[in-house]
Design a protein around this motif. Structure first.
Motif, PDB file in Angstrom:
ATOM      1  N   ALA A 107       0.795  -1.221   0.000  1.00  0.00           N
ATOM      2  CA  ALA A 107       0.000   0.000   0.000  1.00  0.00           C
ATOM      3  C   ALA A 107       0.833   1.279   0.000  1.00  0.00           C
ATOM      4  CB  ALA A 107      -0.957  -0.007   1.186  1.00  0.00           C
ATOM      5  N   ARG A 108       2.155   1.153  -0.084  1.00  0.00           N
ATOM      6  CA  ARG A 108       3.023   2.345  -0.107  1.00  0.00           C
ATOM      7  C   ARG A 108       2.702   3.219  -1.311  1.00  0.00           C
ATOM      8  NH1 ARG A 108       9.355   0.962   0.425  1.00  0.00           N
ATOM      9  NH2 ARG A 108       9.533   3.062  -0.380  1.00  0.00           N
ATOM     10  N   PRO A 109       2.412   4.491  -1.093  1.00  0.00           N
ATOM     11  CA  PRO A 109       2.180   5.366  -2.247  1.00  0.00           C
ATOM     12  C   PRO A 109       3.502   5.676  -2.959  1.00  0.00           C
ATOM     13  CG  PRO A 109       2.026   6.603  -0.200  1.00  0.00           C
ATOM     14  CD  PRO A 109       2.250   5.174   0.178  1.00  0.00           C
ATOM     15  N   VAL A 110       3.434   5.773  -4.262  1.00  0.00           N
ATOM     16  CA  VAL A 110       4.619   6.129  -5.046  1.00  0.00           C
ATOM     17  C   VAL A 110       4.294   7.337  -5.912  1.00  0.00           C
ATOM     18  CG1 VAL A 110       5.544   3.786  -5.072  1.00  0.00           C
ATOM     19  CG2 VAL A 110       4.048   4.506  -6.910  1.00  0.00           C
ATOM     20  N   GLU A 111       5.278   8.210  -6.075  1.00  0.00           N
ATOM     21  CA  GLU A 111       5.071   9.432  -6.839  1.00  0.00           C
ATOM     22  C   GLU A 111       5.746   9.409  -8.201  1.00  0.00           C
ATOM     23  OE1 GLU A 111       2.904  11.740  -6.032  1.00  0.00           O
ATOM     24  OE2 GLU A 111       2.472  10.522  -4.278  1.00  0.00           O
ATOM     25  N   GLY A 112       6.791   8.648  -8.357  1.00  0.00           N
ATOM     26  CA  GLY A 112       7.513   8.631  -9.618  1.00  0.00           C
ATOM     27  C   GLY A 112       8.269   7.328  -9.776  1.00  0.00           C
ATOM     28  N   GLU A 118      10.702   6.297  -6.844  1.00  0.00           N
ATOM     29  CA  GLU A 118       9.990   5.810  -5.659  1.00  0.00           C
ATOM     30  C   GLU A 118       9.367   4.445  -5.925  1.00  0.00           C
ATOM     31  OE1 GLU A 118       9.388   8.852  -6.978  1.00  0.00           O
ATOM     32  OE2 GLU A 118      10.303  10.168  -5.496  1.00  0.00           O
ATOM     33  N   ALA A 119       8.844   4.254  -7.137  1.00  0.00           N
ATOM     34  CA  ALA A 119       8.251   2.964  -7.494  1.00  0.00           C
ATOM     35  C   ALA A 119       9.312   1.867  -7.469  1.00  0.00           C
ATOM     36  CB  ALA A 119       7.592   3.040  -8.868  1.00  0.00           C
ATOM     37  N   ALA A 120      10.480   2.144  -8.026  1.00  0.00           N
ATOM     38  CA  ALA A 120      11.562   1.158  -8.031  1.00  0.00           C
ATOM     39  C   ALA A 120      11.987   0.827  -6.609  1.00  0.00           C
ATOM     40  CB  ALA A 120      12.749   1.674  -8.841  1.00  0.00           C
ATOM     41  N   GLU A 121      12.063   1.836  -5.755  1.00  0.00           N
ATOM     42  CA  GLU A 121      12.438   1.607  -4.358  1.00  0.00           C
ATOM     43  C   GLU A 121      11.365   0.774  -3.640  1.00  0.00           C
ATOM     44  OE1 GLU A 121      15.337   2.416  -2.843  1.00  0.00           O
ATOM     45  OE2 GLU A 121      16.037   3.174  -4.770  1.00  0.00           O
ATOM     46  N   ALA A 122      10.101   1.051  -3.918  1.00  0.00           N
ATOM     47  CA  ALA A 122       9.005   0.301  -3.288  1.00  0.00           C
ATOM     48  C   ALA A 122       9.010  -1.155  -3.761  1.00  0.00           C
ATOM     49  CB  ALA A 122       7.660   0.958  -3.592  1.00  0.00           C
ATOM     50  N   ILE A 123       9.228  -1.362  -5.047  1.00  0.00           N
ATOM     51  CA  ILE A 123       9.305  -2.726  -5.585  1.00  0.00           C
ATOM     52  C   ILE A 123      10.479  -3.462  -4.954  1.00  0.00           C
ATOM     53  CG2 ILE A 123       9.781  -4.082  -7.670  1.00  0.00           C
ATOM     54  CD1 ILE A 123       8.188  -1.828  -9.202  1.00  0.00           C
ATOM     55  N   ALA A 124      11.621  -2.798  -4.896  1.00  0.00           N
ATOM     56  CA  ALA A 124      12.811  -3.409  -4.301  1.00  0.00           C
ATOM     57  C   ALA A 124      12.562  -3.770  -2.837  1.00  0.00           C
ATOM     58  CB  ALA A 124      14.006  -2.468  -4.429  1.00  0.00           C
ATOM     59  N   ALA A 125      11.910  -2.888  -2.098  1.00  0.00           N
ATOM     60  CA  ALA A 125      11.631  -3.152  -0.682  1.00  0.00           C
ATOM     61  C   ALA A 125      10.709  -4.362  -0.524  1.00  0.00           C
ATOM     62  CB  ALA A 125      11.020  -1.916  -0.021  1.00  0.00           C
ATOM     63  N   HIS A 164      -2.300  -4.095  -7.699  1.00  0.00           N
ATOM     64  CA  HIS A 164      -1.289  -3.177  -7.159  1.00  0.00           C
ATOM     65  C   HIS A 164      -0.295  -2.795  -8.259  1.00  0.00           C
ATOM     66  CE1 HIS A 164      -2.256  -2.939  -2.916  1.00  0.00           C
ATOM     67  NE2 HIS A 164      -2.399  -4.244  -2.859  1.00  0.00           N
ATOM     68  N   ALA A 165       0.150  -3.777  -9.023  1.00  0.00           N
ATOM     69  CA  ALA A 165       1.110  -3.508 -10.098  1.00  0.00           C
ATOM     70  C   ALA A 165       0.501  -2.568 -11.138  1.00  0.00           C
ATOM     71  CB  ALA A 165       1.571  -4.812 -10.752  1.00  0.00           C
ATOM     72  N   ALA A 166      -0.747  -2.814 -11.516  1.00  0.00           N
ATOM     73  CA  ALA A 166      -1.421  -1.956 -12.500  1.00  0.00           C
ATOM     74  C   ALA A 166      -1.575  -0.533 -11.962  1.00  0.00           C
ATOM     75  CB  ALA A 166      -2.784  -2.535 -12.870  1.00  0.00           C
ATOM     76  N   ALA A 167      -1.882  -0.401 -10.683  1.00  0.00           N
ATOM     77  CA  ALA A 167      -2.034   0.927 -10.084  1.00  0.00           C
ATOM     78  C   ALA A 167      -0.716   1.691 -10.120  1.00  0.00           C
ATOM     79  CB  ALA A 167      -2.541   0.808  -8.650  1.00  0.00           C
ATOM     80  N   VAL A 168       0.392   1.013  -9.840  1.00  0.00           N
ATOM     81  CA  VAL A 168       1.706   1.669  -9.892  1.00  0.00           C
ATOM     82  C   VAL A 168       2.011   2.110 -11.314  1.00  0.00           C
ATOM     83  CG1 VAL A 168       4.200   1.265  -9.700  1.00  0.00           C
ATOM     84  CG2 VAL A 168       2.667   0.541  -7.863  1.00  0.00           C
ATOM     85  N   LEU A 169       1.796   1.222 -12.268  1.00  0.00           N
ATOM     86  CA  LEU A 169       2.088   1.562 -13.673  1.00  0.00           C
ATOM     87  C   LEU A 169       1.192   2.704 -14.157  1.00  0.00           C
ATOM     88  CD1 LEU A 169       2.639  -2.019 -15.147  1.00  0.00           C
ATOM     89  CD2 LEU A 169       4.387  -0.304 -14.576  1.00  0.00           C
ATOM     90  N   ALA A 175      14.620  -2.989 -10.882  1.00  0.00           N
ATOM     91  CA  ALA A 175      13.274  -2.413 -10.997  1.00  0.00           C
ATOM     92  C   ALA A 175      13.300  -1.121 -11.806  1.00  0.00           C
ATOM     93  CB  ALA A 175      12.680  -2.169  -9.608  1.00  0.00           C
ATOM     94  N   ARG A 176      14.315  -0.279 -11.565  1.00  0.00           N
ATOM     95  CA  ARG A 176      14.434   0.962 -12.355  1.00  0.00           C
ATOM     96  C   ARG A 176      14.604   0.651 -13.832  1.00  0.00           C
ATOM     97  NH1 ARG A 176      17.265   2.720  -7.942  1.00  0.00           N
ATOM     98  NH2 ARG A 176      19.276   2.119  -8.810  1.00  0.00           N
ATOM     99  N   SER A 177      15.423  -0.325 -14.136  1.00  0.00           N
ATOM    100  CA  SER A 177      15.661  -0.703 -15.537  1.00  0.00           C
ATOM    101  C   SER A 177      14.370  -1.189 -16.191  1.00  0.00           C
ATOM    102  CB  SER A 177      16.737  -1.790 -15.587  1.00  0.00           C
ATOM    103  OG  SER A 177      16.956  -2.211 -16.900  1.00  0.00           O
TER     104      SER A 177
END
Length: 185
Positions: free
Chosen positions: A68-73, A76-83, A126-131, A174-176
């Protein structure tokens, strides 16, 4: 879960499955693992299928809280995925191992497949929401790629020869992946 007792039963079932496989999962075993009076688990989950479904629901609940971590860009998305992935192979290892056991069981038991697939849909949502938040033109077209990459990384770390990846390695991967999806016309 509706009650703390149901959560306790679900947590105990996850522990048992991860440690002993599905053969080790019994109502009495869950009672012992959870420190509950004999018969408690069967009161809430009368059948083995009901206990398996309760376990899946608990895993989804735990994952939802983590995802449920919000991501802004993209960063942040890559960091959330990695975590999330790092958690899945370290502190959440037990839950991940239990999920693999349940995944295999669901391929053999259609009555369990429905519960397992509901959980899988939550991860994909969740993945679709991030994308979508990142502005990917067709997020649904890339969900399988993102989820598949995540699943592959986790499986390789736990059951393959890859070993435990670092947070930096996971974030770079994840960034790549996200950069590739974002660059697509």
């Amino acid at each position: 879960m509706d009650t703390p007792r149901l959560a306790r039963i679900g947590d105990a079932a996850i522990e048992l499955i991860a440690r002993e496989g599905l053969r080790g999962l019994t109502h009495r075993g869950v009672d012992r693992e959870a420190g509950l009076p004999s018969g408690s688990t069967s009161y809430y989950a009368r059948t083995r299928l009901a206990l398996l479904e309760l376990t899946i629901e608990r895993m989804v609940e735990l994952d939802d809280g983590y995802l449920a971590r919000p991501v802004e860009g993209p960063h942040e998305a890559a960091e959330a995925i990695a975590a999330f992935l790092h958690h899945a192979v370290t502190d959440g290892r037990t839950r991940t191992l239990a999920r693999y056991e349940l995944a295999l069981e669901a391929t053999r038991r259609p009555e369990l497949r429905a519960a397992y697939d509901r959980g899988g849909r939550r991860l994909r949502e969740h993945a679709a929401a991030v994308l979508t938040k990142l502005g990917v033109a067709e997020p649904d077209a890339h969900v399988r790629t993102l989820v598949g990459w995540c699943e592959g990384i986790v499986f390789d770390a736990l059951a393959g020869a890859g070993g435990e990846p670092s947070m930096q390695e996971l974030a770079a991967g994840a960034r790549s992946l996200l950069w590739t999806v974002l660059r697509e016309p």
